[in-house]
Scaffold this active site. Structure first.
Site, PDB file in Angstrom:
ATOM      1  N   HIS A 109      -6.982  -6.035   1.960  1.00 13.41           N
ATOM      2  CA  HIS A 109      -5.925  -5.286   2.910  1.00 13.41           C
ATOM      3  C   HIS A 109      -5.240  -6.440   3.928  1.00 13.41           C
ATOM      4  O   HIS A 109      -6.162  -6.981   4.436  1.00 13.41           O
ATOM      5  CB  HIS A 109      -6.259  -4.102   3.865  1.00 13.41           C
ATOM      6  CG  HIS A 109      -6.868  -2.983   3.079  1.00 13.41           C
ATOM      7  ND1 HIS A 109      -6.065  -1.811   3.036  1.00 13.41           N
ATOM      8  CD2 HIS A 109      -8.110  -2.700   2.571  1.00 13.41           C
ATOM      9  CE1 HIS A 109      -6.783  -1.023   2.429  1.00 13.41           C
ATOM     10  NE2 HIS A 109      -7.879  -1.530   1.963  1.00 13.41           N
ATOM     11  N   GLU A 142     -12.002   3.324  -1.420  1.00 15.01           N
ATOM     12  CA  GLU A 142     -11.656   4.292  -2.138  1.00 15.01           C
ATOM     13  C   GLU A 142     -11.411   4.052  -3.606  1.00 15.01           C
ATOM     14  O   GLU A 142     -11.636   4.829  -4.714  1.00 15.01           O
ATOM     15  CB  GLU A 142     -10.825   5.424  -1.724  1.00 15.01           C
ATOM     16  CG  GLU A 142      -9.396   4.823  -1.461  1.00 15.01           C
ATOM     17  CD  GLU A 142      -8.239   5.901  -1.072  1.00 15.01           C
ATOM     18  OE1 GLU A 142      -7.128   5.845  -1.620  1.00 15.01           O
ATOM     19  OE2 GLU A 142      -8.547   6.255   0.062  1.00 15.01           O
ATOM     20  N   VAL A 143     -10.729   2.931  -3.800  1.00 14.53           N
ATOM     21  CA  VAL A 143     -10.524   2.319  -5.089  1.00 14.53           C
ATOM     22  C   VAL A 143     -11.457   1.167  -5.481  1.00 14.53           C
ATOM     23  O   VAL A 143     -11.538   0.336  -4.718  1.00 14.53           O
ATOM     24  CB  VAL A 143      -9.030   1.663  -5.250  1.00 14.53           C
ATOM     25  CG1 VAL A 143      -8.854   1.193  -6.659  1.00 14.53           C
ATOM     26  CG2 VAL A 143      -8.101   2.876  -4.879  1.00 14.53           C
ATOM     27  N   ASP A 193       0.909  -1.345  -0.037  1.00 16.65           N
ATOM     28  CA  ASP A 193       0.065  -0.151  -0.039  1.00 16.65           C
ATOM     29  C   ASP A 193       0.814   1.404   0.089  1.00 16.65           C
ATOM     30  O   ASP A 193       1.884   1.370   0.855  1.00 16.65           O
ATOM     31  CB  ASP A 193      -0.962  -0.010   1.334  1.00 16.65           C
ATOM     32  CG  ASP A 193      -2.006   1.070   1.098  1.00 16.65           C
ATOM     33  OD1 ASP A 193      -3.471   0.516   1.017  1.00 16.65           O
ATOM     34  OD2 ASP A 193      -1.957   2.344   1.145  1.00 16.65           O
ATOM     35  N   ILE A 194       0.684   2.275  -0.822  1.00 19.72           N
ATOM     36  CA  ILE A 194       1.434   3.467  -0.824  1.00 19.72           C
ATOM     37  C   ILE A 194       1.436   4.208   0.442  1.00 19.72           C
ATOM     38  O   ILE A 194       2.290   5.103   0.413  1.00 19.72           O
ATOM     39  CB  ILE A 194       0.900   3.974  -2.117  1.00 19.72           C
ATOM     40  CG1 ILE A 194       2.233   4.952  -2.825  1.00 19.72           C
ATOM     41  CG2 ILE A 194      -0.364   5.240  -2.076  1.00 19.72           C
ATOM     42  CD1 ILE A 194       1.876   5.742  -4.567  1.00 19.72           C
ATOM     43  N   HIS A 253     -10.226  -5.557  -3.568  1.00 24.43           N
ATOM     44  CA  HIS A 253      -8.711  -5.759  -2.884  1.00 24.43           C
ATOM     45  C   HIS A 253      -9.048  -6.219  -1.366  1.00 24.43           C
ATOM     46  O   HIS A 253      -9.658  -5.631  -0.811  1.00 24.43           O
ATOM     47  CB  HIS A 253      -8.162  -4.356  -3.175  1.00 24.43           C
ATOM     48  CG  HIS A 253      -8.423  -3.334  -2.650  1.00 24.43           C
ATOM     49  ND1 HIS A 253      -9.474  -2.410  -3.200  1.00 24.43           N
ATOM     50  CD2 HIS A 253      -8.341  -2.590  -1.165  1.00 24.43           C
ATOM     51  CE1 HIS A 253      -9.847  -1.300  -2.407  1.00 24.43           C
ATOM     52  NE2 HIS A 253      -9.121  -1.294  -1.444  1.00 24.43           N
TER      53      HIS A 253
HETATM   54  P1  5GP Z   1      -9.508   1.271   0.100  1.00 28.16           P
HETATM   55  O1  5GP Z   1      -9.887   2.542   1.001  1.00 28.16           O
HETATM   56  O2  5GP Z   1     -10.098   1.467  -1.248  1.00 28.16           O
HETATM   57  O3  5GP Z   1     -10.080  -0.061   0.624  1.00 28.16           O
HETATM   58  O4  5GP Z   1      -8.186   1.088  -0.020  1.00 28.16           O
HETATM   59  C1  5GP Z   1      -7.305   1.593  -1.020  1.00 28.16           C
HETATM   60  C2  5GP Z   1      -5.915   1.306  -0.619  1.00 28.16           C
HETATM   61  O5  5GP Z   1      -5.221   1.633  -1.921  1.00 28.16           O
HETATM   62  C3  5GP Z   1      -5.546   2.730   0.398  1.00 28.16           C
HETATM   63  O6  5GP Z   1      -5.040   2.160   1.363  1.00 28.16           O
HETATM   64  C4  5GP Z   1      -4.337   3.454  -0.419  1.00 28.16           C
HETATM   65  O7  5GP Z   1      -3.425   4.000   0.165  1.00 28.16           O
HETATM   66  C5  5GP Z   1      -3.928   2.489  -1.607  1.00 28.16           C
HETATM   67  N1  5GP Z   1      -3.675   3.239  -2.923  1.00 28.16           N
HETATM   68  C6  5GP Z   1      -4.118   4.203  -3.509  1.00 28.16           C
HETATM   69  N2  5GP Z   1      -3.420   4.530  -4.699  1.00 28.16           N
HETATM   70  C7  5GP Z   1      -2.539   3.712  -4.476  1.00 28.16           C
HETATM   71  C8  5GP Z   1      -1.491   3.405  -5.644  1.00 28.16           C
HETATM   72  O8  5GP Z   1      -1.269   4.137  -6.357  1.00 28.16           O
HETATM   73  N3  5GP Z   1      -0.417   2.610  -5.276  1.00 28.16           N
HETATM   74  C9  5GP Z   1      -0.603   1.852  -4.256  1.00 28.16           C
HETATM   75  N4  5GP Z   1       0.464   1.066  -4.031  1.00 28.16           N
HETATM   76  N5  5GP Z   1      -1.578   2.061  -3.296  1.00 28.16           N
HETATM   77  C10 5GP Z   1      -2.532   2.912  -3.418  1.00 28.16           C
END
Ligand code: 5GP
Length: 110
Positions: free
Chosen positions: A101, A94-95, A31-32, A99
């Protein structure tokens, strides 16, 4: 046409990511913005937007990601960890690409 997310671009190697595991079905990368010493994201190569969009045809994917994460953690000696699916914007997703975690207080040996 399906909207291409940042994770489509990571999957298709159009943008870089710190990939820690890959096979025919799954990609895992760091995760970034890590929220734990080890914070990885496991995605299926087959696109599904969210747990909310899983159908009987794709119901195996969330479990497959869990198995891959379990195997990866065991191989790396990560004994305790959290596995999380955020579901939908209101659920913190957010994405919009399914996925899992994996977070652990243990660091990942390079
Ligand atoms: P969500 O909140 O959608 O469950 O988690 C998305 C995760 O993707 C977040 O923890 C965020 O830090 C990570 N993320 C967003 N953009 C990128 C990216 O471009 N590269 C990587 N490696 N992680 C990302």
């Amino acid at each position: 046409m399906e909207e291409r997310t940042i994770f489509h671009k990571i999957r298709d190697k159009e943008i870089p990511a710190a990939i820690v595991y890959e096979d025919d079905d799954v990609l895992a990368f760091k995760d970034i913005r890590p929220k734990a010493p080890t914070h990885l994201l496991f995605i299926p190569k087959h696109f599904v937007a969210s747990i909310a969009d899983v159908t009987p045809e794709t119901a195996h994917l969330p479990g497959m990601l869990i198995l891959k994460a379990q195997k990866f953690a065991a191989e790396k000696g990560i004994r305790g960890y959290k596995l999380t699916y955020h579901v939908g914007k209101e659920g913190g997703q957010e994405v919009m690409y399914l996925h899992l975690h994996l977070m652990s207080g243990q660091g990942l040996e390079e």
